[in-house]
Enzyme design. Structure first.
Site, short mmCIF file in Angstrom:
data_model
loop_
_atom_site.label_atom_id
_atom_site.label_comp_id
_atom_site.label_asym_id
_atom_site.label_seq_id
_atom_site.Cartn_x
_atom_site.Cartn_y
_atom_site.Cartn_z
N LYS A 152 10.13 31.70 24.65
CA LYS A 152 11.55 31.94 24.39
C LYS A 152 11.89 31.56 22.95
O LYS A 152 11.95 30.38 22.60
CB LYS A 152 12.45 31.12 25.33
CG LYS A 152 13.92 31.60 25.22
CD LYS A 152 14.92 30.63 25.78
CE LYS A 152 15.36 29.59 24.79
NZ LYS A 152 16.00 30.13 23.57
N GLU A 155 17.88 31.81 20.26
CA GLU A 155 18.87 32.89 20.41
C GLU A 155 19.43 33.33 19.06
O GLU A 155 20.12 34.34 18.97
CB GLU A 155 20.00 32.46 21.35
CG GLU A 155 20.85 31.28 20.86
CD GLU A 155 20.25 29.90 21.21
OE1 GLU A 155 19.02 29.80 21.39
OE2 GLU A 155 21.03 28.94 21.28
N GLY A 202 12.55 21.58 18.43
CA GLY A 202 14.01 21.71 18.35
C GLY A 202 14.65 20.35 18.19
O GLY A 202 14.03 19.42 17.66
N GLU A 224 8.43 18.48 19.55
CA GLU A 224 8.55 18.18 18.12
C GLU A 224 10.03 18.26 17.77
O GLU A 224 10.62 19.34 17.80
CB GLU A 224 7.73 19.17 17.29
CG GLU A 224 6.24 18.88 17.31
CD GLU A 224 5.87 17.49 16.82
OE1 GLU A 224 6.66 16.88 16.07
OE2 GLU A 224 4.79 17.00 17.20
N CYS A 258 13.20 20.25 9.68
CA CYS A 258 13.18 19.00 10.45
C CYS A 258 12.74 17.82 9.60
O CYS A 258 13.20 16.71 9.78
CB CYS A 258 12.31 19.14 11.69
SG CYS A 258 10.61 19.60 11.31
N GLU A 355 21.40 13.56 11.93
CA GLU A 355 20.71 14.60 11.18
C GLU A 355 21.76 15.52 10.53
O GLU A 355 22.72 15.91 11.18
CB GLU A 355 19.82 15.40 12.15
CG GLU A 355 18.75 16.16 11.45
CD GLU A 355 17.70 16.72 12.41
OE1 GLU A 355 17.93 16.74 13.63
OE2 GLU A 355 16.66 17.17 11.91
#
Ligand code: ADP
Length: 467
Positions: A152, A155, A202, A224, A258, A355
């Site tokens: 997946k 989106e 993610g 991760e 990230c 973040e």
């Protein structure tokens, strides 16, 4: 939601409406992936490696189409998109060979072999910031290790995900790789379905949800997640190199990485000069539509992402941070936010804790003391990356050892040599990707021991003397 409204972040325009995978379709995909798993696991690993090599050729053939889609869907400059794709054209065959080496059968004590068997069906759930690289970092080891996969994509990049799946499906046997489309609800359903392992890249929050849900079936996990990476600049540092690293790695991909540099702690006595150099370099990070020549940053991926950055910057300024560059959303269509530099950022502000995932260099002065630098760097639940700059090599190594992170750069940006794993320490991850440690996570080891019958011992002796 029955369709994904796929927007171009540089213009806000609708690219396409993509149907969301229904619960029935998802169930069918997982069922078919499970049915295909034994045959794929029994396919010789050399063949699986060869097929991944052919997928790399497919990527190369379609690199322009794929790069165009990356820029259109998530905004990064076209040249960066092409670099991402081409990087994997080269890396995919190497990665596949590395996996083969990592999971090869080993012999112990003359009567035991250790085999590494695939888990079965792996769910691969991935983000949008490196929409080719992140999926492949899971799909490649999962497939070479002999798992079938239900993938997946985010989106925000459904068309990139679909094309990537198509390139792989062209060379793989039927049902080995399935694509599902949708947002978090589809991801959650996939995690909850009859899969054996989840490979996820993610956010930390989603990672926590996945872990909770996977606990029901004790499913295997590689997560991760994000980070709040520190950079510590001591007074004796090469300021030019440190400023270049701070600017580049806070602003690259519009900060949507990230392992971006998210917090810069600089020794008080050199702070002013360091800030001046950072601003000079940050000015070069112009933004614009990723299809324009020479643009170094595209838009933020979404309005939501831009608003988050904007809120953090406004809060920092309201609490005494000095705005040295940028700091206001760009006018006009698209989700643009300019390269921004903040100095005197308070240690306990939102921007120092959460973040940011945006194009902001956030600079905080400190005394220059080694222990204070370490304490500041570790003042986070995350533990992804870090960098330290100092002319004193021994101090650099001491600080690198004391920072709790998966990868640390000393007088350079982080990033281990080929063969080392990518590690989210602490709350930046669970498990690893890449390297022997990472590749083996797509398998379960199994020892098979034979009784030491006379015939077996004789066979062993003759094989070991002839070897
Ligand atoms: P980001 O916003 O940085 O992409 P997310 O963690 O929100 O980070 O999304 C990463 C991926 O996880 C996307 O493919 C997203 O659709 C998916 N996702 C979001 N929520 C869930 C969930 N609860 N379970 C499984 N997957 C999810």
């Amino acid at each position: 939601m029955t369709v994904i409204r796929d927007l171009n972040p540089a213009t806000g325009e609708l690219i396409a409406e993509i149907p969301v995978t229904t619960p029935e379709q998802l169930l069918a995909a997982v069922t078919r992936a499970r049915a295909a798993a034994p045959t794929w696991a029994a396919t010789p690993i050399d063949r699986r490696v060869e097929l991944l090599g052919r997928a790399a050729e497919g990527l190369e053939r379609r690199q322009d189409e794929l790069s165009d889609l990356v820029t259109r869907e998530m905004g990064k400059p076209r040249a960066d998109a092409l670099r991402e794709v081409q990087g994997y054209v080269t890396e995919l065959p190497e990665l596949a060979a590395e996996v083969r080496a990592a999971i090869r059968t080993e012999e112990f004590a003359g009567d035991t072999i250790l085999v590494r068997e695939p888990h079965g069906v792996v769910a691969a759930i991935t983000p949008w910031n490196f929409p080719v690289g992140m999926p492949l970092s899971i799909l490649a080891p999962a497939l070479v290790a002999g798992n079938t996969v239900v993938f997946k994509p985010s989106e925000l990049v459904p068309l990139v995900g679909a094309l990537l799946a198509e390139v792989l499906q062209e060379v793989l046997p039927g049902d080995v790789l399935h694509l599902v489309q949708g947002a978090g609800d589809v991801g959650a359903r996939l995690v909850d379905s009859d899969v054996d392992m989840i490979g996820f890249v993610g956010s930390r929050e989603t990672g926590m949800r996945i872990m909770a849900s996977a606990s029901k079936g004790l499913k295997r996990l590689v997560l991760e997640l994000g980070g709040k990476d520190p950079m510590v600049v001591f007074a004796d540092a090469d300021l030019e190199a440190a400023a270049e690293c701070a600017a580049r790695h806070s602003l690259r991909n519009a900060g949507q990485v990230c392992c971006s540099v998210e917090r810069v702690y600089v020794a008080q006595e050199i702070a002013e000069e360091f800030e001046r150099r950072v601003v000079e370099k940050a000015r070069e990070w112009t933004h614009g539509d990723g299809f324009e020549e020479g643009v170094r940053m595209g838009p933020m991926v979404s309005e939501e992402q831009r608003s988050r950055v904007e809120r953090q910057v406004e809060d920092a300024v309201a609490h005494g941070a000095r705005l040295l560059l940028g700091g206001a959303r760009a006018a006009g269509p698209g989700f643009f936010y300019p390269a921004t530099v903040l100095a005197d950022v308070g240690r306990d502000l939102v921007i120092s804790k959460e973040e940011t995932f945006g194009p902001v260099v956030a600079i905080t002065p400190f005394s220059g003391d080694e222990f204070e630098g370490i304490a500041l760097a570790n003042d986070t639940p995350f533990g992804l990356g870090a960098s330290v700059y100092t002319a004193d090599e021994e101090r650099g190594m001491r600080v690198a050892r004391a920072i709790r992170a998966g990868q640390v750069g000393v007088n350079r940006y982080l990033g281990g040599a080929t063969g080392t794993p990518w590690v989210g320490a602490r709350q930046s991850g669970f498990g690893f990707l890449g390297g022997v440690d990472g590749h083996r996570q797509f398998t379960t080891p199994k020892s098979i021991s034979r009784a030491k019958t006379k015939a077996a011992i004789a066979a062993w002796r003759s094989s070991s003397t002839s070897a």
